[in-house]
Design a protein around this motif. Structure first.
Motif, mmCIF file in Angstrom:
data_model
loop_
_atom_site.group_PDB
_atom_site.id
_atom_site.type_symbol
_atom_site.label_atom_id
_atom_site.label_comp_id
_atom_site.label_asym_id
_atom_site.label_seq_id
_atom_site.Cartn_x
_atom_site.Cartn_y
_atom_site.Cartn_z
ATOM 1 N N ARG A 73 0.838 -1.200 0.000
ATOM 2 C CA ARG A 73 0.000 0.000 0.000
ATOM 3 C C ARG A 73 0.875 1.253 0.000
ATOM 4 N N ARG A 74 0.309 2.344 -0.494
ATOM 5 C CA ARG A 74 1.091 3.581 -0.541
ATOM 6 C C ARG A 74 1.394 4.108 0.858
ATOM 7 N N GLY A 75 0.502 3.849 1.802
ATOM 8 C CA GLY A 75 0.736 4.331 3.156
ATOM 9 C C GLY A 75 -0.533 4.305 3.971
ATOM 10 N N GLY A 95 8.712 1.466 8.813
ATOM 11 C CA GLY A 95 8.883 2.195 7.569
ATOM 12 C C GLY A 95 7.619 2.393 6.768
ATOM 13 N N VAL A 96 6.446 2.157 7.366
ATOM 14 C CA VAL A 96 5.185 2.389 6.655
ATOM 15 C C VAL A 96 4.969 3.897 6.536
ATOM 16 N N PRO A 97 4.792 4.440 5.331
ATOM 17 C CA PRO A 97 4.578 5.887 5.188
ATOM 18 C C PRO A 97 3.279 6.321 5.862
ATOM 19 N N LEU A 98 3.333 7.409 6.644
ATOM 20 C CA LEU A 98 2.190 7.865 7.435
ATOM 21 C C LEU A 98 1.943 9.346 7.207
ATOM 22 N N VAL A 99 0.687 9.693 7.018
ATOM 23 C CA VAL A 99 0.255 11.081 6.986
ATOM 24 C C VAL A 99 -1.006 11.165 7.829
ATOM 25 N N GLY A 100 -1.450 12.381 8.135
ATOM 26 C CA GLY A 100 -2.672 12.452 8.920
ATOM 27 C C GLY A 100 -2.999 13.846 9.399
ATOM 28 N N ASP A 101 -4.013 13.876 10.269
ATOM 29 C CA ASP A 101 -4.464 15.130 10.847
ATOM 30 C C ASP A 101 -3.489 15.570 11.945
ATOM 31 N N PRO A 118 6.564 8.282 -5.826
ATOM 32 C CA PRO A 118 7.413 7.259 -5.195
ATOM 33 C C PRO A 118 8.598 7.814 -4.397
ATOM 34 N N LEU A 119 9.310 8.812 -4.945
ATOM 35 C CA LEU A 119 10.489 9.294 -4.244
ATOM 36 C C LEU A 119 10.136 10.046 -2.959
ATOM 37 N N PRO A 120 9.227 11.037 -2.979
ATOM 38 C CA PRO A 120 8.858 11.676 -1.714
ATOM 39 C C PRO A 120 8.271 10.677 -0.702
ATOM 40 N N ARG A 121 7.545 9.676 -1.199
ATOM 41 C CA ARG A 121 6.986 8.661 -0.296
ATOM 42 C C ARG A 121 8.101 7.913 0.435
ATOM 43 N N GLU A 122 9.145 7.488 -0.314
ATOM 44 C CA GLU A 122 10.227 6.742 0.321
ATOM 45 C C GLU A 122 11.065 7.636 1.228
ATOM 46 N N GLU A 123 11.303 8.880 0.816
ATOM 47 C CA GLU A 123 12.039 9.806 1.682
ATOM 48 C C GLU A 123 11.307 10.007 3.005
ATOM 49 N N HIS A 124 9.977 10.121 2.944
ATOM 50 C CA HIS A 124 9.178 10.294 4.152
ATOM 51 C C HIS A 124 9.257 9.041 5.019
ATOM 52 N N SER A 125 9.225 7.882 4.398
ATOM 53 C CA SER A 125 9.348 6.628 5.140
ATOM 54 C C SER A 125 10.673 6.568 5.901
ATOM 55 N N VAL A 126 11.755 6.985 5.259
ATOM 56 C CA VAL A 126 13.062 6.934 5.901
ATOM 57 C C VAL A 126 13.102 7.882 7.098
#
Length: 622
Positions: free
Chosen positions: A287-289, A313-319, A346-354
Motif C-alpha cells: 500500500r502507498r501508506g 517504515g510504513v509511510p504515514l500522513v494524517g491530521d 514514489p520518491l517523496p513517499r520513500e524519503e518520508h518513510s526513511v
C-alpha cells in the motif's frame, strides 16, 4: 485478518502433539491464546499463563508446549518464564505466522530424535523438538525466541537489568542478552551470583541491599522516567519495504468499538493490547501508506500503533496529532506526521518513510529504551556503537571534498582513518577539518595494491566496527547512523547501501536506478560497506589486489555463509567520473533503460542527501 482470540480452537496437529506427550504435559500460553490452551487442557495436561506461577511437575514434564499470538509475543513471553525443568519434547505454536520458526540446535543439547517446523492450514505455525534425552525446556524456548527476530550482537548497554513490576509484559521484548526478568524478592537477594546493575520498576520498592558482587546497591529506575514501553525492532523494522505499490492508502481510525485499518479492499481490526504486528505490516507493504484519523479519546492507543508502523517504515500522513498522542510519540515523529506528503509520488513517499523510521528507531526501539536506562545509570555510551571510517585515496585533490563528507556525519561517534596512497599530508590540517572527531593518518607507498592499502587502514583503526567510504561519492549526514541501524535490525554480517542515485560526471546527469533495498542482497555499493573487524579477519581481510576489491569481499562473505543486507541509498550518491575507478563497466551499463526509473539533468540527489553547496559538481545543482 482475524485476531487470535476469534480463531477456531486448536487443530489436529496440536491435539496430536499433546496426546503423544503422555502424562505431565504443560501448555503455557499468553493472554491471547488462553482459549486454545484451555481447550487442550485435560487429564494429564495442565494449562498455565506465562505471567502467572507455573506449577511444578511431579517428576518432569513429558512435553512443554508454548502457545502465543505471534513472534513478537513469543519474544515478550519467554523472559517471564521460570526454569520449567527438563523434558524430552519442546514445542511452540504461533497463532499468527508467515511461516514456522527455524531455530538452531545448540551443541550442548542432547541429540535430536526428531524435529518438525510447519505452517498449518489455519494460518498458524508449529515447531517441535524431540530429544533422545531430557533437555532444559527454557533453554530451547530461549533459542526459539532469538530465532524469531534479529539476533542482535550481545548487550549494547553493557548493563544487567532486572524488572520488578506489577505488569512485567510492559517491559522490553525478549532478548536474553539484554534483560534479566525477576521479581522483587529476587532483586533484593544479596546472594545473587549475577546481580542487576539496574532495576526497572513501576511500583515502590523498599531500599535494596548492598550487592557485594557489584559493590553498591542496584540503581532503581521508575518506568515513568523511561517513556513508553519499547517496540521490538527485531520483529518490527523496515525490512521488506517496497518502493513500488499497487494499493492505495489505508485509513487508521476508531470505529467506536476499536482501532481499525480500512481501505478499498482491506479491513483489519487491531488488537490494542498488541498494537502493530508483523502480520499487519505485511498486509500494508504493497500500500502507498496510512492516513491517521486521530480520535482524542483513544489517542494513546493510536499512538502506540503509529509508532509501530513508523518503525517498520510504513509511510504515514494524517491530521494534527492530539497532545496526549504527541507526548507519547515524541517531537520528531509528531512533526513528521504533520507534513503534507504526496504518497502517490514514489520518491517523496520513500524519503518520508526513511525520516519516519529514523525518528521511531531513535525513540521507540528497544535499543533506545536501553540507552535511556544506561544514561540513568550514569553510562556515557552513545545510542549507536562507535565506528572507524576507513577512507583511502590516491588523489590529494579530492581530500577536502572527502573530509567534508566525514565531518558532516551526525549521531555517531566516528573515527576517521585516512590512508594516503602515495602522498603525504599535513595531519594537523586534516584534524582541523574534523573538529571533535578522532583522526588517524596512515601513509602507504604508491606501489601497494589497493587491497593492502585498505588493510593498512583497518590495522590502524581504533574501533571494532569498520565502514569503507570512497573519496569522490556524496554522503548525507545520516549515512553512518543509517548503516548502523540497518546492521542492528537486520543482524547481517555486512551491511551496505544500494547505489540508488548515480551522478554521471561525463554527461552531467543524475540517474535513479531500480535497486530494491531493505532486504538481504548479493551486492551493495563498495563505498558504503559496514562490517566488524573480526568478520573481515575471518574472510581474510581485503584481498591484496588492485581491482575488484569490493566485489571480492562480497564474494568472500557469501562463500563463508555470511549475510549481506542492503539498506536504502537515499543519503548516498555514487559519482561516476571519467577515470579513477577500479570497476568500469562503461556508461551503457548505467544508462540501461531497464534499470533506470528517473533521469535529471545536472546534479539532482535525494533531498535526504542535504549536501554542502561547495560539494556540487561543476555543472552545479539544478
Amino acid at each position: 485478518m482475524t485476531p487470535p482470540n476469534d480463531r477456531p480452537g486448536p487443530d489436529q496437529a496440536l491435539r496430536r502433539l499433546v496426546g503423544q506427550g503422555g502424562a505431565e504435559v504443560l501448555v503455557l500460553h499468553d493472554a491471547s491464546t488462553a482459549g486454545v490452551a484451555t481447550a487442550l487442557a485435560g487429564e494429564g495436561v495442565i494449562a498455565a499463563e506465562v505471567a502467572t506461577e507455573v506449577p511444578a511437575p511431579t517428576r518432569r514434564w513429558s512435553t512443554v508446549l508454548l502457545t502465543v499470538a505471534d513472534v513478537a509475543s513469543l519474544r515478550r513471553a519467554v523472559p517471564l518464564l521460570p526454569g520449567l525443568g527438563r523434558t524430552r519434547t519442546v514445542a511452540c505454536w504461533l497463532a499468527e505466522a508467515e511461516g514456522p520458526l527455524l531455530a538452531a540446535v545448540r551443541a550442548e543439547w542432547p541429540p535430536l530424535a526428531s524435529t518438525s517446523a510447519r505452517a498449518l492450514p489455519t494460518g498458524s505455525a508449529l515447531t517441535s523438538f524431540r530429544f533422545s534425552r531430557p533437555v532444559a525446556a527454557k533453554a530451547v524456548l530461549d533459542e526459539l525466541a532469538r530465532a524469531g527476530g534479529t539476533r542482535r550482537r550481545g548487550n549494547p548497554s553493557g548493563l544487567v537489568m532486572a524488572t520488578a513490576a506489577a505488569t512485567p509484559r510492559a517491559f522490553a521484548p525478549a532478548d536474553t542478552a539484554l534483560l534479566v526478568s525477576v521479581d522483587a524478592t529476587e532483586v533484593a537477594d544479596p546472594t545473587l551470583a549475577v546481580p542487576p546493575d539496574v532495576v526497572v520498576t513501576d511500583r515502590p520498592l523498599e531500599a535494596l541491599p548492598l550487592q557485594p558482587v557489584i559493590g553498591r546497591r542496584p540503581l532503581v529506575v521508575a518506568e515513568v522516567d523511561l517513556g513508553p514501553p519499547p517496540l521490538d525492532e527485531g520483529v518490527l523494522n523496515p525490512a521488506g519495504f517496497l518502493r513500488d505499490t499497487v494499493g492505495g492508502p489505508v485509513d487508521l481510525g476508531h470505529d467506536g468499538t476499536g482501532l481499525t485499518l480500512r481501505g478499498a479492499d482491506l479491513a483489519i481490526d487491531l488488537d490494542a493490547a498488541r498494537g502493530t504486528t508483523a502480520a499487519v505490516v505485511r498486509a500494508l507493504r504493497a500500500r502507498r501508506g496510512v492516513r491517521v484519523r486521530w480520535s482524542p479519546v483513544v489517542a494513546p492507543e493510536t499512538a502506540r500503533v503509529v509508532a509501530g508502523l513508523a518503525i517498520a517504515g510504513v509511510p504515514l500522513v494524517g491530521d494534527a496529532v492530539p497532545p496526549a498522542a504527541a507526548d507519547l510519540l515524541g517531537p520528531a515523529l509528531t512533526q513528521l506526521l504533520s507534513l503534507d506528503v504526496d504518497l502517490d509520488l514514489p520518491l517523496p513517499r520513500e524519503e518520508h518513510s526513511v525520516r519516519l523510521r529514523r525518528a521511531a528507531l531513535a525513540t521507540h526501539s528497544t535499543l533506545a529504551w536501553l540507552h535511556r536506562i544506561s544514561r540513568s545509570a550514569g553510562s556515557a555510551a552513545g545510542l549507536l556503537p562507535q565506528v572507524s571510517v576507513v577512507l583511502a585515496t590516491k588523489r590529494p585533490q579530492q581530500l577536502d571534498f572527502a573530509l567534508r563528507q566525514v565531518a558532516r556525519q551526525r549521531g555517531v561517534d566516528a573515527e576517521l582513518v585516512l590512508v594516503c596512497h602515495g602522498f603525504t599530508v599535513d595531519e594537523g590540517l586534516v584534524r582541523s577539518r574534523l573538529p571533535g572527531k578522532s583522526v588517524v593518518v596512515v601513509e602507504v607507498p604508491e606501489s601497494l595494491p589497493f587491497g593492502d592499502v585498505l588493510n593498512a587502514g583497518v590495522r590502524a583503526a581504533g574501533h571494532d566496527l569498520l565502514v569503507k567510504m570512497d573519496d569522490d561519492d556524496w554522503y548525507g549526514p545520516d549515512f553512518l547512523s543509517d548503516l548502523l541501524w540497518a546492521r542492528h535490525y537486520s543482524g547481517a554480517d555486512l551491511v551496505g547501501m544500494t547505489p540508488d542515485f548515480v551522478y554521471l560526471e561525463e554527461l552531467d546527469t543524475t540517474l535513479r536506478r531500480h535497486d530494491d533495498s531493505e532486504r538481504p542482497a548479493k551486492f551493495v555499493a563498495g563505498g558504503t560497506m559496514l562490517l566488524e573487524r573480526s568478520f573481515l579477519t575471518a574472510v581474510g581481510g581485503f584481498r591484496p589486489v588492485t581491482r575488484f576489491v569490493d566485489a571480492q569481499l562480497l564474494a568472500a562473505t557469501h562463500a563463508v555463509g555470511g549475510t549481506v543486507y542492503r539498506t536504502h541509498g537515499l543519503g548516498y550518491t555514487y559519482r561516476r567520473s571519467r577515470q579513477g575507478h577500479t570497476w568500469d563497466p562503461g556508461l551503457d551499463y548505467f544508462l540501461d533503460p531497464s534499470r533506470v526509473t528517473d533521469r535529471w539533468p545536472g546534479f539532482s540527489p535525494s533531498r535526504l542527501l542535504t549536501y554542502d553547496p561547495a560539494d556540487a559538481p561543476k555543472g552545479g545543482p539544478p
